[in-house]
Design a protein around this motif. Structure first.
Motif, short mmCIF file in Angstrom:
data_model
loop_
_atom_site.label_atom_id
_atom_site.label_comp_id
_atom_site.label_asym_id
_atom_site.label_seq_id
_atom_site.Cartn_x
_atom_site.Cartn_y
_atom_site.Cartn_z
N ALA A 143 -20.90 -48.98 44.19
CA ALA A 143 -20.93 -50.08 45.16
C ALA A 143 -20.06 -49.75 46.37
CB ALA A 143 -20.48 -51.38 44.51
N ALA A 144 -18.90 -49.15 46.15
CA ALA A 144 -18.02 -48.77 47.25
C ALA A 144 -18.66 -47.66 48.09
CB ALA A 144 -16.66 -48.32 46.71
N GLN A 145 -19.30 -46.70 47.44
CA GLN A 145 -19.98 -45.63 48.16
C GLN A 145 -21.13 -46.19 48.99
OE1 GLN A 145 -18.94 -42.28 48.16
NE2 GLN A 145 -17.22 -43.32 47.21
N ALA A 146 -21.86 -47.13 48.43
CA ALA A 146 -22.98 -47.75 49.14
C ALA A 146 -22.47 -48.51 50.36
CB ALA A 146 -23.74 -48.69 48.20
N LYS A 147 -21.40 -49.25 50.18
CA LYS A 147 -20.84 -50.02 51.30
C LYS A 147 -20.38 -49.08 52.41
CE LYS A 147 -17.53 -53.62 52.39
NZ LYS A 147 -16.50 -54.53 51.88
N SER A 148 -19.73 -48.00 52.04
CA SER A 148 -19.25 -47.01 53.00
C SER A 148 -20.41 -46.39 53.79
CB SER A 148 -18.47 -45.92 52.28
OG SER A 148 -18.10 -44.89 53.15
N ALA A 149 -21.54 -46.17 53.12
CA ALA A 149 -22.71 -45.57 53.76
C ALA A 149 -23.64 -46.62 54.38
CB ALA A 149 -23.48 -44.74 52.74
N ARG A 150 -23.24 -47.89 54.27
CA ARG A 150 -24.06 -49.01 54.79
C ARG A 150 -25.44 -49.04 54.17
NH1 ARG A 150 -22.25 -50.64 60.69
NH2 ARG A 150 -20.05 -50.15 60.46
N ASN B 175 -28.86 -50.40 45.35
CA ASN B 175 -30.12 -49.79 44.93
C ASN B 175 -30.44 -48.56 45.78
OD1 ASN B 175 -32.72 -50.24 43.26
ND2 ASN B 175 -33.45 -49.86 45.34
N SER B 176 -30.31 -48.68 47.09
CA SER B 176 -30.60 -47.55 47.97
C SER B 176 -29.65 -46.39 47.71
CB SER B 176 -30.50 -47.97 49.43
OG SER B 176 -31.53 -48.87 49.75
N GLU B 177 -28.40 -46.68 47.41
CA GLU B 177 -27.43 -45.63 47.11
C GLU B 177 -27.83 -44.86 45.85
OE1 GLU B 177 -24.00 -43.28 47.72
OE2 GLU B 177 -25.01 -44.69 49.05
N ILE B 178 -28.23 -45.59 44.82
CA ILE B 178 -28.64 -44.95 43.57
C ILE B 178 -29.88 -44.08 43.81
CG2 ILE B 178 -29.56 -45.38 41.25
CD1 ILE B 178 -27.69 -47.89 41.23
N VAL B 179 -30.86 -44.61 44.52
CA VAL B 179 -32.08 -43.85 44.82
C VAL B 179 -31.75 -42.62 45.66
CG1 VAL B 179 -34.30 -43.91 46.05
CG2 VAL B 179 -33.64 -45.81 44.57
N TYR B 180 -30.90 -42.78 46.67
CA TYR B 180 -30.50 -41.67 47.52
C TYR B 180 -29.89 -40.54 46.69
CZ TYR B 180 -27.66 -39.03 50.83
OH TYR B 180 -27.07 -38.02 51.53
N ARG B 181 -28.96 -40.90 45.80
CA ARG B 181 -28.28 -39.89 44.99
C ARG B 181 -29.22 -39.23 43.99
NH1 ARG B 181 -22.77 -39.74 45.25
NH2 ARG B 181 -21.93 -41.14 46.82
N LEU B 182 -30.12 -39.99 43.40
CA LEU B 182 -31.08 -39.41 42.47
C LEU B 182 -32.04 -38.47 43.19
CD1 LEU B 182 -31.88 -42.49 40.22
CD2 LEU B 182 -30.69 -40.40 39.53
N GLU B 183 -32.52 -38.87 44.36
CA GLU B 183 -33.43 -38.00 45.11
C GLU B 183 -32.72 -36.72 45.55
OE1 GLU B 183 -34.92 -40.64 48.15
OE2 GLU B 183 -36.69 -41.10 46.95
N ASP B 184 -31.46 -36.84 45.96
CA ASP B 184 -30.68 -35.66 46.36
C ASP B 184 -30.50 -34.71 45.18
OD1 ASP B 184 -29.12 -34.29 48.41
OD2 ASP B 184 -27.37 -34.82 47.20
#
Length: 53
Positions: free
Chosen positions: A20-27, A31-40
């Motif tokens: 959640a902190a990483q997602a907030k930092s990346a705006r 959900n988008s943070e989890i998808v971003y990391r999985l796709e990466d």
């Protein structure tokens, strides 16, 4: 993305807080943070599979 599938995901509390902190930092949304990391990670794994041994 061809179609979306909804899942329920259980995470340890500390991992959820960190994501959640990483997602907030990346705006991004959580959900988008989890998808971003999985796709990466998937892209990296595919690149490893494609590289000659």
């Amino acid at each position: 993305m061809d179609h979306e599938v909804r899942i329920t995901l259980r995470l340890p509390g500390d991992l959820h807080s960190w994501l959640a902190a990483q997602a907030k930092s990346a705006r991004r949304s959580l959900n988008s943070e989890i998808v971003y990391r999985l796709e990466d990670e998937r892209s990296a794994a595919e690149a490893d599979d494609a590289s000659p041994s």
